[in-house]
Design a protein around this motif. Structure first.
Motif, mmCIF file in Angstrom:
data_model
loop_
_atom_site.group_PDB
_atom_site.id
_atom_site.type_symbol
_atom_site.label_atom_id
_atom_site.label_comp_id
_atom_site.label_asym_id
_atom_site.label_seq_id
_atom_site.Cartn_x
_atom_site.Cartn_y
_atom_site.Cartn_z
ATOM 1 N N PHE A 155 0.815 -1.206 0.000
ATOM 2 C CA PHE A 155 0.000 0.000 0.000
ATOM 3 C C PHE A 155 0.854 1.264 0.000
ATOM 4 O O PHE A 155 1.873 1.346 0.684
ATOM 5 C CB PHE A 155 -0.901 -0.018 1.242
ATOM 6 C CG PHE A 155 -1.807 1.150 1.333
ATOM 7 C CD1 PHE A 155 -2.967 1.205 0.587
ATOM 8 C CD2 PHE A 155 -1.507 2.213 2.169
ATOM 9 C CE1 PHE A 155 -3.809 2.297 0.669
ATOM 10 C CE2 PHE A 155 -2.339 3.306 2.253
ATOM 11 C CZ PHE A 155 -3.488 3.352 1.502
ATOM 12 N N SER A 156 0.414 2.227 -0.789
ATOM 13 C CA SER A 156 1.164 3.482 -0.872
ATOM 14 C C SER A 156 0.207 4.662 -0.890
ATOM 15 O O SER A 156 -0.812 4.648 -1.589
ATOM 16 C CB SER A 156 2.023 3.448 -2.140
ATOM 17 O OG SER A 156 2.423 4.741 -2.507
ATOM 18 N N LEU A 157 0.526 5.646 -0.090
ATOM 19 C CA LEU A 157 -0.310 6.839 0.009
ATOM 20 C C LEU A 157 0.565 8.083 -0.071
ATOM 21 O O LEU A 157 1.637 8.128 0.539
ATOM 22 C CB LEU A 157 -1.052 6.843 1.352
ATOM 23 C CG LEU A 157 -1.510 8.213 1.888
ATOM 24 C CD1 LEU A 157 -2.738 8.697 1.134
ATOM 25 C CD2 LEU A 157 -1.785 8.151 3.369
ATOM 26 N N ASN A 158 0.098 9.061 -0.808
ATOM 27 C CA ASN A 158 0.778 10.361 -0.835
ATOM 28 C C ASN A 158 -0.250 11.465 -0.652
ATOM 29 O O ASN A 158 -1.306 11.450 -1.287
ATOM 30 C CB ASN A 158 1.458 10.598 -2.196
ATOM 31 C CG ASN A 158 2.695 9.755 -2.385
ATOM 32 O OD1 ASN A 158 3.229 9.203 -1.433
ATOM 33 N ND2 ASN A 158 3.145 9.654 -3.623
ATOM 34 N N TRP A 159 0.067 12.393 0.204
ATOM 35 C CA TRP A 159 -0.714 13.625 0.306
ATOM 36 C C TRP A 159 0.173 14.752 -0.212
ATOM 37 O O TRP A 159 1.320 14.904 0.241
ATOM 38 C CB TRP A 159 -1.078 13.928 1.755
ATOM 39 C CG TRP A 159 -2.356 13.337 2.266
ATOM 40 C CD1 TRP A 159 -2.472 12.244 3.070
ATOM 41 C CD2 TRP A 159 -3.688 13.831 2.068
ATOM 42 N NE1 TRP A 159 -3.801 12.028 3.385
ATOM 43 C CE2 TRP A 159 -4.569 12.993 2.773
ATOM 44 C CE3 TRP A 159 -4.237 14.905 1.344
ATOM 45 C CZ2 TRP A 159 -5.947 13.176 2.790
ATOM 46 C CZ3 TRP A 159 -5.608 15.091 1.363
ATOM 47 C CH2 TRP A 159 -6.450 14.236 2.074
ATOM 48 N N LEU B 256 3.036 14.237 3.168
ATOM 49 C CA LEU B 256 2.705 13.075 3.994
ATOM 50 C C LEU B 256 2.735 11.847 3.099
ATOM 51 O O LEU B 256 2.156 11.842 2.021
ATOM 52 C CB LEU B 256 1.318 13.250 4.615
ATOM 53 C CG LEU B 256 0.899 12.224 5.660
ATOM 54 C CD1 LEU B 256 1.744 12.346 6.917
ATOM 55 C CD2 LEU B 256 -0.558 12.410 6.032
ATOM 56 N N GLN B 257 3.414 10.833 3.569
ATOM 57 C CA GLN B 257 3.559 9.637 2.755
ATOM 58 C C GLN B 257 3.398 8.405 3.623
ATOM 59 O O GLN B 257 3.804 8.404 4.789
ATOM 60 C CB GLN B 257 4.939 9.633 2.102
ATOM 61 C CG GLN B 257 5.093 8.613 0.998
ATOM 62 C CD GLN B 257 6.357 8.826 0.189
ATOM 63 O OE1 GLN B 257 7.346 9.330 0.714
ATOM 64 N NE2 GLN B 257 6.319 8.457 -1.073
ATOM 65 N N PHE B 258 2.784 7.394 3.034
ATOM 66 C CA PHE B 258 2.692 6.108 3.717
ATOM 67 C C PHE B 258 3.276 5.062 2.782
ATOM 68 O O PHE B 258 2.788 4.854 1.679
ATOM 69 C CB PHE B 258 1.236 5.773 4.063
ATOM 70 C CG PHE B 258 1.067 4.555 4.901
ATOM 71 C CD1 PHE B 258 0.804 4.652 6.258
ATOM 72 C CD2 PHE B 258 1.184 3.296 4.339
ATOM 73 C CE1 PHE B 258 0.654 3.515 7.036
ATOM 74 C CE2 PHE B 258 1.040 2.160 5.115
ATOM 75 C CZ PHE B 258 0.768 2.272 6.467
ATOM 76 N N GLN C 63 -4.391 0.684 -10.864
ATOM 77 C CA GLN C 63 -4.671 2.114 -11.015
ATOM 78 C C GLN C 63 -4.418 2.864 -9.724
ATOM 79 O O GLN C 63 -4.793 2.401 -8.645
ATOM 80 C CB GLN C 63 -6.129 2.303 -11.414
ATOM 81 C CG GLN C 63 -6.306 2.706 -12.852
ATOM 82 C CD GLN C 63 -7.770 2.843 -13.164
ATOM 83 O OE1 GLN C 63 -8.578 1.976 -12.809
ATOM 84 N NE2 GLN C 63 -8.139 3.913 -13.834
ATOM 85 N N ARG C 64 -3.852 4.010 -9.839
ATOM 86 C CA ARG C 64 -3.665 4.869 -8.681
ATOM 87 C C ARG C 64 -4.892 5.755 -8.559
ATOM 88 O O ARG C 64 -5.312 6.362 -9.537
ATOM 89 C CB ARG C 64 -2.402 5.704 -8.880
ATOM 90 C CG ARG C 64 -2.074 6.569 -7.697
ATOM 91 C CD ARG C 64 -0.728 7.242 -7.874
ATOM 92 N NE ARG C 64 -0.843 8.389 -8.775
ATOM 93 C CZ ARG C 64 -0.033 9.447 -8.718
ATOM 94 N NH1 ARG C 64 0.936 9.478 -7.845
ATOM 95 N NH2 ARG C 64 -0.177 10.456 -9.555
ATOM 96 N N GLY C 65 -5.473 5.773 -7.373
ATOM 97 C CA GLY C 65 -6.649 6.616 -7.161
ATOM 98 C C GLY C 65 -6.263 7.982 -6.650
ATOM 99 O O GLY C 65 -5.210 8.148 -6.035
HETATM 100 C C1 LIG Z 1 4.145 8.704 -3.872
HETATM 101 O O1 LIG Z 1 5.297 9.420 -4.202
HETATM 102 C C2 LIG Z 1 6.400 8.605 -4.464
HETATM 103 C C3 LIG Z 1 7.592 9.507 -4.670
HETATM 104 O O2 LIG Z 1 7.257 10.605 -5.434
HETATM 105 C C4 LIG Z 1 6.102 7.743 -5.658
HETATM 106 O O3 LIG Z 1 7.184 6.886 -5.932
HETATM 107 C C5 LIG Z 1 4.881 6.905 -5.383
HETATM 108 O O4 LIG Z 1 4.510 6.173 -6.521
HETATM 109 C C6 LIG Z 1 3.749 7.785 -4.992
HETATM 110 N N1 LIG Z 1 2.621 6.966 -4.619
HETATM 111 C C7 LIG Z 1 1.387 7.315 -4.906
HETATM 112 C C8 LIG Z 1 0.310 6.439 -4.409
HETATM 113 O O5 LIG Z 1 1.112 8.309 -5.535
#
Ligand SMILES: *[C@@H]1O[C@H](CO)[C@@H](O)[C@H](O)[C@H]1NC(C)=O
Ligand SMILES: *[C@@H]1O[C@H](CO)[C@@H](O)[C@H](O)[C@H]1NC(C)=O
Ligand SMILES: *[C@@H]1O[C@H](CO)[C@@H](O)[C@H](O)[C@H]1NC(C)=O
Length: 213
Positions: free
Chosen positions: A61-65, A79-81, A134-136
């Motif tokens: 799981f990956s999250l970016n704010w 903020l990143q997970f 897909q990235r939401g």
């Molecule tokens: C979040 O950011 C990182 C670094 O920019 C990137 O590698 C990753 O794919 C991003 N994840 C999402 C869910 O956008």
């Protein structure tokens, strides 16, 4: 929870053209309120939730704010997970960002404490939950208010409405009281009539139709 998630893949039946067209519309769905208003100096929760066909596993799981101060400005990751929560400590937010979501419950919200005027802007929530490919994405426009929004018009309307309503209520009450009094009077008259009627009946005289209305 979404049965249609696995329709195209799990079904061993020949895939119809319609079914092959389906997956493009599926994938992950990220939801957030488009606009949030916050008072200067308060804490505000910027909520973001998602639907996925797959259970959330922290390893994947990956999250970016990200934050964008203006339409032209670049997005800043704050903020990143990824395996765990990571605060990017953007200088502008200091230590005011607090992750208040729960990825395993499809909630990736965060809370911004002591909101400042400069915090106004667009907050983007990006979620990737493999094997969903897909990235939401969802975005929130945060508006920071410095004082209670002017509600003069609505207060006047409320006052007018209340006084008109109150007046009407009094009128209705008066009418009801008058009606009740009248009805009571009439009842008394009726009972009197009935009494005289009954008296009349015992006398073997009088009209039984009279007095009963
Ligand atoms: C979040 O950011 C990182 C670094 O920019 C990137 O590698 C990753 O794919 C991003 N994840 C999402 C869910 O956008
Ligand atoms: C956006 O960027 C363009 C070019 O970089 C610039 O000409 C324009 O004035 C900018 N608009 C705003 C609102 O900042
Ligand atoms: C916002 O809140 C801070 C702290 O409460 C205060 O110092 C500041 O004057 C406020 N700003 C405005 C524009 O109201």
């Amino acid at each position: 929870p979404l049965p249609q998630c696995f329709l195209p893949r799990s079904a061993g039946v020949p895939v119809s053209p319609q079914a092959t067209a389906l997956p493009t519309g599926l994938g992950m769905e990220v939801m957030a309120p488009p606009i949030i208003n916050a008072m200067n100096g308060t804490s505000v929760k910027l909520s973001c939730t998602f639907n996925s066909c797959y259970k959330v596993e922290n390893k994947q799981f990956s999250l970016n704010w990200t934050y964008k101060a203006c339409t032209n400005c670049s997005e800043e990751l704050f903020l990143q997970f990824r395996m765990k929560i990571m605060n990017k400590q953007l200088e502008r937010f200091g230590n005011r960002v607090e992750f208040t979501g729960n990825p395993t419950k499809n909630d990736v919200s965060f809370t911004l404490n002591n909101v400042q005027l400069e915090d106004q802007g667009t907050y983007n929530c990006y979620v990737l939950n493999p094997p969903d490919r897909q990235r939401g994405h969802a975005s929130i426009s945060l508006k920071v208010l410095t004082e209670e929004p002017p509600k003069r018009d609505s207060t006047v309307a409320v006052i007018v409405g209340a006084s008109v309503g109150g007046f009407l209520a009094v009128v209705i009450l008066v009418l009801m009281v008058v009606k009740c009094v009248r009805r009571k009077k009439q009842q008394r008259l009726n009972t009197d009539d009935q009494k005289t009627e009954e008296e009349g009946k015992t006398d073997g005289e009088g009209n039984p139709e009279e007095g009963t209305k």
